[in-house]
Design a protein around this motif. Sequence first.
Motif, mmCIF file in Angstrom:
data_model
loop_
_atom_site.group_PDB
_atom_site.id
_atom_site.type_symbol
_atom_site.label_atom_id
_atom_site.label_comp_id
_atom_site.label_asym_id
_atom_site.label_seq_id
_atom_site.Cartn_x
_atom_site.Cartn_y
_atom_site.Cartn_z
ATOM 1 N N HIS A 129 0.825 -1.216 0.000
ATOM 2 C CA HIS A 129 0.000 0.000 0.000
ATOM 3 C C HIS A 129 0.855 1.261 0.000
ATOM 4 C CE1 HIS A 129 -3.798 -1.967 0.027
ATOM 5 N NE2 HIS A 129 -3.505 -2.664 1.119
ATOM 6 N N ILE A 130 1.946 1.255 0.743
ATOM 7 C CA ILE A 130 2.947 2.322 0.658
ATOM 8 C C ILE A 130 4.222 1.663 0.166
ATOM 9 C CG2 ILE A 130 4.192 4.154 1.829
ATOM 10 C CD1 ILE A 130 1.214 4.643 1.851
ATOM 11 N N LEU A 131 4.692 2.050 -1.014
ATOM 12 C CA LEU A 131 5.807 1.363 -1.660
ATOM 13 C C LEU A 131 6.901 2.368 -2.011
ATOM 14 C CD1 LEU A 131 6.915 -1.257 -2.984
ATOM 15 C CD2 LEU A 131 5.727 -0.554 -5.072
ATOM 16 N N SER A 132 8.024 2.279 -1.308
ATOM 17 C CA SER A 132 9.136 3.179 -1.622
ATOM 18 C C SER A 132 9.997 2.645 -2.758
ATOM 19 C CB SER A 132 9.998 3.434 -0.386
ATOM 20 O OG SER A 132 10.633 2.245 0.043
ATOM 21 N N ASN A 133 9.703 1.425 -3.192
ATOM 22 C CA ASN A 133 10.232 0.865 -4.432
ATOM 23 C C ASN A 133 11.754 0.852 -4.476
ATOM 24 O OD1 ASN A 133 10.060 -0.409 -6.858
ATOM 25 N ND2 ASN A 133 9.457 1.388 -8.041
ATOM 26 N N GLY A 134 12.339 0.109 -3.571
ATOM 27 C CA GLY A 134 13.775 -0.077 -3.593
ATOM 28 C C GLY A 134 14.469 0.572 -2.419
ATOM 29 N N ASN A 135 15.757 0.527 -2.437
ATOM 30 C CA ASN A 135 16.554 1.061 -1.344
ATOM 31 C C ASN A 135 16.638 2.583 -1.482
ATOM 32 O OD1 ASN A 135 18.126 1.126 0.927
ATOM 33 N ND2 ASN A 135 20.009 0.595 -0.125
ATOM 34 N N ASN A 136 15.622 3.254 -1.012
ATOM 35 C CA ASN A 136 15.469 4.697 -1.186
ATOM 36 C C ASN A 136 16.382 5.435 -0.207
ATOM 37 O OD1 ASN A 136 13.409 6.133 -2.943
ATOM 38 N ND2 ASN A 136 13.330 7.368 -1.108
ATOM 39 N N GLN A 137 17.505 5.940 -0.691
ATOM 40 C CA GLN A 137 18.518 6.525 0.199
ATOM 41 C C GLN A 137 18.498 8.051 0.201
ATOM 42 O OE1 GLN A 137 20.607 4.853 2.383
ATOM 43 N NE2 GLN A 137 19.174 3.228 1.871
ATOM 44 N N ASN A 138 17.351 8.643 -0.041
ATOM 45 C CA ASN A 138 17.237 10.098 -0.072
ATOM 46 C C ASN A 138 16.630 10.620 1.227
ATOM 47 O OD1 ASN A 138 16.363 8.809 -2.892
ATOM 48 N ND2 ASN A 138 17.704 10.536 -3.258
ATOM 49 N N LYS A 139 16.869 11.880 1.494
ATOM 50 C CA LYS A 139 16.358 12.481 2.721
ATOM 51 C C LYS A 139 14.883 12.859 2.575
ATOM 52 C CE LYS A 139 20.767 14.493 4.155
ATOM 53 N NZ LYS A 139 21.503 15.750 4.454
#
Length: 216
Positions: A129-139
């Motif tokens: 339902h909430i998908l950050s889609n990968g290793n999201n390394q941003n602030k």
Amino acid sequence: GAKNITVKNCVISYLGGCYIPGYKDGMVRYGNAIEFWQGCENVSIENCWIHDIYDSGISHQGHGSYVVKNITFCNNLIEYCGMGSIEYWLWYRCEDENWAENVRYSDNIMRFAGYGFGGEQRPDKVSAHILSNGNNQNKFLGFCIEGNIFDRSSCELIEISSRENTYPELKANTYIQGRGLKLGTFAESRDVVFDDLAEDIIVNEWGDTFAKVYCI
């Protein structure tokens, strides 16, 4: 570069699935109902019904260097999306330049991620339902996910990764999932199974103190 956009009281359904030219393996297809590509600012999506989408219901994402700012998705019904009800990611190659600020997903009802025509046929099963889609390394600065209902997913309820100490605040959400399926991933908790310990993990490890949890 989209700015000052409001989408309100719309119905969007049965969208996506056709091939994007240049991707011969067929893994990448069109399919988000509402998508903001690269930077966006002052965006509101509210009171919409989004259902039966190949990929994701609502998304802000994209390659390159950009900033996402002042985003609100609220009071929407999002269901039967093959990938994510809400998907987000910023390009990892610009992790020191890209960030998101003042993002809020609140009071949405999200149901049956990974089901519907998209989820059943897509080759990669990555629904949440909430998908950050990968290793999201941003602030992420000022990111709150509050008062939503996450009602069942074929894969995970949520999959959220981010740079250390910039995870969104989870606040008073409702989690509904089948016993033995996946609760999901948040911060350092990976691929958590949804069982009798799910509520303890959500409250004490994920910090969603006023969560409601239903194992069915």
